[in-house]
Write a protein that holds these residues in place. Structure first.
Motif, PDB file in Angstrom:
ATOM      1  N   THR A 157       0.831  -1.199   0.000  1.00  0.00           N
ATOM      2  CA  THR A 157       0.000   0.000   0.000  1.00  0.00           C
ATOM      3  C   THR A 157       0.874   1.260   0.000  1.00  0.00           C
ATOM      4  O   THR A 157       0.636   2.201  -0.738  1.00  0.00           O
ATOM      5  N   LYS A 158       1.884   1.238   0.861  1.00  0.00           N
ATOM      6  CA  LYS A 158       2.828   2.362   0.910  1.00  0.00           C
ATOM      7  C   LYS A 158       4.074   1.941   1.691  1.00  0.00           C
ATOM      8  O   LYS A 158       4.032   0.994   2.472  1.00  0.00           O
ATOM      9  N   SER A 159       5.177   2.666   1.465  1.00  0.00           N
ATOM     10  CA  SER A 159       6.402   2.494   2.256  1.00  0.00           C
ATOM     11  C   SER A 159       6.758   3.864   2.811  1.00  0.00           C
ATOM     12  O   SER A 159       6.755   4.846   2.073  1.00  0.00           O
ATOM     13  N   GLU A 160       7.045   3.903   4.109  1.00  0.00           N
ATOM     14  CA  GLU A 160       7.349   5.194   4.726  1.00  0.00           C
ATOM     15  C   GLU A 160       8.661   5.133   5.496  1.00  0.00           C
ATOM     16  O   GLU A 160       8.932   4.133   6.184  1.00  0.00           O
ATOM     17  N   ASP A 167       8.859   1.601   7.261  1.00  0.00           N
ATOM     18  CA  ASP A 167       7.613   0.871   7.505  1.00  0.00           C
ATOM     19  C   ASP A 167       6.999   0.516   6.153  1.00  0.00           C
ATOM     20  O   ASP A 167       6.762   1.398   5.334  1.00  0.00           O
ATOM     21  N   VAL A 168       6.764  -0.783   5.954  1.00  0.00           N
ATOM     22  CA  VAL A 168       6.162  -1.241   4.697  1.00  0.00           C
ATOM     23  C   VAL A 168       4.751  -1.741   5.012  1.00  0.00           C
ATOM     24  O   VAL A 168       4.578  -2.644   5.834  1.00  0.00           O
ATOM     25  N   TYR A 169       3.750  -1.137   4.373  1.00  0.00           N
ATOM     26  CA  TYR A 169       2.358  -1.516   4.612  1.00  0.00           C
ATOM     27  C   TYR A 169       1.889  -2.447   3.495  1.00  0.00           C
ATOM     28  O   TYR A 169       2.052  -2.138   2.318  1.00  0.00           O
ATOM     29  N   VAL A 170       1.313  -3.588   3.892  1.00  0.00           N
ATOM     30  CA  VAL A 170       0.940  -4.613   2.915  1.00  0.00           C
ATOM     31  C   VAL A 170      -0.555  -4.942   3.038  1.00  0.00           C
ATOM     32  O   VAL A 170      -1.116  -4.958   4.136  1.00  0.00           O
ATOM     33  N   SER A 171      -1.177  -5.207   1.887  1.00  0.00           N
ATOM     34  CA  SER A 171      -2.630  -5.405   1.835  1.00  0.00           C
ATOM     35  C   SER A 171      -3.111  -6.670   2.527  1.00  0.00           C
ATOM     36  O   SER A 171      -4.242  -6.744   2.975  1.00  0.00           O
ATOM     37  N   ASP A 172      -2.234  -7.679   2.628  1.00  0.00           N
ATOM     38  CA  ASP A 172      -2.711  -8.987   3.057  1.00  0.00           C
ATOM     39  C   ASP A 172      -1.774  -9.607   4.082  1.00  0.00           C
ATOM     40  O   ASP A 172      -0.598  -9.842   3.796  1.00  0.00           O
ATOM     41  N   LYS A 173      -2.270  -9.869   5.294  1.00  0.00           N
ATOM     42  CA  LYS A 173      -1.362 -10.363   6.338  1.00  0.00           C
ATOM     43  C   LYS A 173      -0.989 -11.826   6.154  1.00  0.00           C
ATOM     44  O   LYS A 173       0.074 -12.253   6.583  1.00  0.00           O
TER      45      LYS A 173
END
Ligand code: ZN
Ligand code: ZN
Length: 211
Positions: A157-160, A167-173
């Motif tokens: 979704t995004k990397s910050e 922080d790497v945000y991912v759609s599916d755990k």
């Protein structure tokens, strides 16, 4: 005594017969019952097509599954598909055996936004991976994670940038859990209640990883 086709008078030495009709007239009869246009549900963002159970890249198999939703009772062999038209070989089992015809349909696109594209557009995420450590290691891990996630069919979704890492945000755990096993990455996982969906509590996972 030769048999004659009830429509065109061909004899059974000239053509195969299906009941009272020759194969040519039988094909024409089937053709007349087929539509010129076939509706297909297509995601306007990712161009994947609806196969009846999911959105999929338009492989031969996926296009055939999509056509089965509209053409009942035929076996379908896709010869060509470009999004605008589709050429197929259709087979129908008749009492006297199988008959095949070739036909090109216009594709009527029912354009929608698939669930994945909707989630992507709305910034959906289920997992946050907090990579911490030296800059080079963090960058390398982030790159490997992004590749793995893209390959798995989920999305980042995004990397910050964060203090000491990314922080790497991912759609599916589920994808993230599988990935950690695959890469042998050790993570400390925390769960945050995110909401309730269909009576079920939905958690977002945060994975802290020291590199
Ligand atoms: Zn005939
Ligand atoms: Zn899509």
């Amino acid at each position: 005594m030769p048999r004659h086709c009830a429509t065109c008078s061909r004899t059974d030495s000239e053509a195969r017969f299906y009941g009272d009709f020759c194969e040519y007239c039988t094909r024409e009869k089937i053709m007349r019952q087929l539509p010129e246009e076939i509706e297909m549900r297509i995601c306007k963002r990712c161009q994947r097509i609806w196969t009846g159970t999911r959105f999929a890249a338009p492989t031969k198999k996926a296009v055939e599954d999509a056509l089965h939703l509209r053409l009942k009772g035929f076996s379908i062999n896709v010869l060509q598909f470009d999004g605008e038209t589709v050429s197929v070989e259709l087979g129908e089992e008749l009492k006297e055996g199988k008959i095949t015809i070739e036909k090109e349909f216009k594709v009527k696109q029912d354009k929608v936004v698939c669930g994945d594209c909707y989630k992507r557009a709305s910034g959906y995420w289920e997992a946050c991976i907090q990579l911490r450590g030296g800059e080079a290691r963090v960058a390398k891990a982030a790159e490997r994670i992004e590749k793995y996630v893209a390959h798995s069919g989920a999305f980042v979704t995004k990397s910050e940038d964060a203090p000491n890492g990314i922080d790497v945000y991912v759609s599916d755990k589920k994808t993230v859990n599988e990935m950690l096993l695959y890469f042998h990455m050790k993570a400390t996982t925390t769960f945050t209640l995110y909401g309730v969906k269909q009576g079920r509590r939905v958690y977002r996972n945060t994975y802290s990883i020291r590199l």
